[in-house]
Design an enzyme around this catalytic site. Structure first.
Site, PDB file in Angstrom:
ATOM      1  N   ASP A   1      25.500 -24.076  56.754  1.00 34.11           N
ATOM      2  CA  ASP A   1      26.841 -24.602  56.574  1.00 34.11           C
ATOM      3  C   ASP A   1      27.437 -23.942  55.328  1.00 34.11           C
ATOM      4  OD1 ASP A   1      29.038 -26.404  57.128  1.00 34.11           O
ATOM      5  OD2 ASP A   1      28.376 -27.559  55.393  1.00 34.11           O
TER       6      ASP A   1
ATOM      7  N   ASP B   1      30.862 -25.140  53.253  1.00 33.51           N
ATOM      8  CA  ASP B   1      31.350 -26.082  52.242  1.00 33.51           C
ATOM      9  C   ASP B   1      30.257 -27.049  51.832  1.00 33.51           C
ATOM     10  OD1 ASP B   1      34.113 -25.391  51.818  1.00 33.51           O
ATOM     11  OD2 ASP B   1      34.504 -26.051  53.865  1.00 33.51           O
TER      12      ASP B   1
ATOM     13  N   ASP C   1      24.703 -30.017  54.229  1.00 34.41           N
ATOM     14  CA  ASP C   1      24.847 -31.090  53.244  1.00 34.41           C
ATOM     15  C   ASP C   1      25.341 -32.378  53.870  1.00 34.41           C
ATOM     16  OD1 ASP C   1      27.487 -29.900  53.664  1.00 34.41           O
ATOM     17  OD2 ASP C   1      28.146 -31.220  52.028  1.00 34.41           O
TER      18      ASP C   1
END
Length: 342
Positions: A26, A28, A225
């Site tokens: 991922d 961001d 995250d």
């Protein structure tokens, strides 16, 4: 056969970048935040790549093209080609192309990333519900997206045109804080029409399919995250995952995670790719990792010992997840997490 319920993080004797052939990262909250590289990301990814791990960047944000994302990463010091970037725009474009004729018109409610992805699949982006589109494709259009575009989508969907969404993330991180994401925009059209879109992005199977098709990964590791997109996407794809604590997930959310949100591994940041992972073992009525032992007490989680903070968190995960089984842990973890500074 039903899938077994994860009740503890796993250990790994081998560094993760050697145990897996491809990292599905991922962006961001994992690689960058507010457009700037997160601490240790550049060096960790460089070492993993140098040792032979394939790095692929997987994002639910449909606004930017793979070329633009690759350019941004390269500017940050992470050499990346467009072929290493997989977006939810690509996933939704493939989903649409499997259901409509080649050369069909698709009403685009989104940015350039969505238009490029549709053209790649041989579809024709249009801007009006009066252009006779056979599908509506909705993706994140940026913070200044015109309100009238949602009306255009609503007109077409209300006429019965099939509706597709790149993703339904309600929020998106920005340099100034948390902003409304594509999921919030999807809600606008849903409220106006009462319809439900087909969704392609994480954590749903079309995104995982797109990622595997484009990377050719044989033993991928999802790195993210967010529990409800990255980790659930890995769960749905039946592949392993690494949660890094540089983004939106905190310790309390991790301990309360239901089975589909429980990562295989937990680490502070992308340096976790370069190391093994400590084993969590059963220790009497509790769970031990490093110098810490965690137990499920009456109404709360208990933590004793000392050592690395992350080892304490891993032990707490095992105690919480084992107590919750296939549900969500409701035991109070405030004092235990406070001991770890989390």
């Amino acid at each position: 056969m039903s899938r077994s319920v994860r009740t503890s993080p796993e250990g790994s004797e081998r560094p993760l970048h050697e145990a897996y052939d491809t990292a599905l990262l991922d962006l961001d909250g994992v690689v960058y935040a507010g457009g700037e590289a997160i601490a240790h990301a550049v060096d960790s990814l460089a070492e993993a790549r140098a040792d032979g791990m394939h790095l692929a960047y997987v994002t639910n944000n449909a606004l930017r093209t793979p070329d633009a994302v690759a350019g941004h990463l390269t500017e940050l010091g992470i050499p990346t080609g467009a072929e290493d970037v997989i977006t939810s725009a690509q996933a939704v474009a493939r989903l649409i192309s499997e259901q409509v004729p080649a050369g069909a018109k698709v009403l685009v409610i989104g940015g350039e990333g969505l238009r490029v992805a549709l053209r790649e699949r041989g579809l024709i982006p249009v801007d009006s519900a009066d252009d006779d589109p056979v599908a509506v494709a909705q993706g994140y259009g940026g913070p200044d997206f015109p309100w009238g575009r949602f009306a255009e989508a609503s007109y077409a969907v209300a006429r019965g045109v099939p509706w597709f969404a790149s993703n339904t993330d309600l929020t998106i991180p920005s340099g100034r804080g948390i902003a409304p994401g594509n999921g919030a925009a999807v809600e606008v059209v849903r409220i106006a029409t009462g319809a439900e879109p087909q969704v392609a992005g994480k954590p749903l199977p079309p995104m995982h399919k797109e990622t595997i098709l484009r990377t050719g990964a044989k033993r991928p590791l999802v790195v993210g995250d967010r529990l409800d997109t990255d980790i659930e996407g890995a769960y749905n794809g039946e592949v392993d995952s690494l949660l890094v604590l540089t983004g939106v997930t905190d310790g309390a959310q991790l301990l309360a995670a239901p089975p589909q949100h429980r990562p295989t591994y937990v680490d502070a940041d992308l340096r976790g790719l370069l190391t093994g992972q400590p084993e969590v073992t059963k220790d009497g009525g509790g769970f031990r990792c490093g110098g810490w032992t965690a137990t499920a007490g009456s109404g709360h989680l208990e933590l004793s010992g000392e050592g690395a903070e992350l080892d304490g968190l891993r032990a707490l995960c095992a105690a919480a997840w084992a107590a919750a089984g296939d549900g969500t842990c409701t035991l109070d973890a405030e004092k235990a997490l406070a001991r770890l500074g989390l």
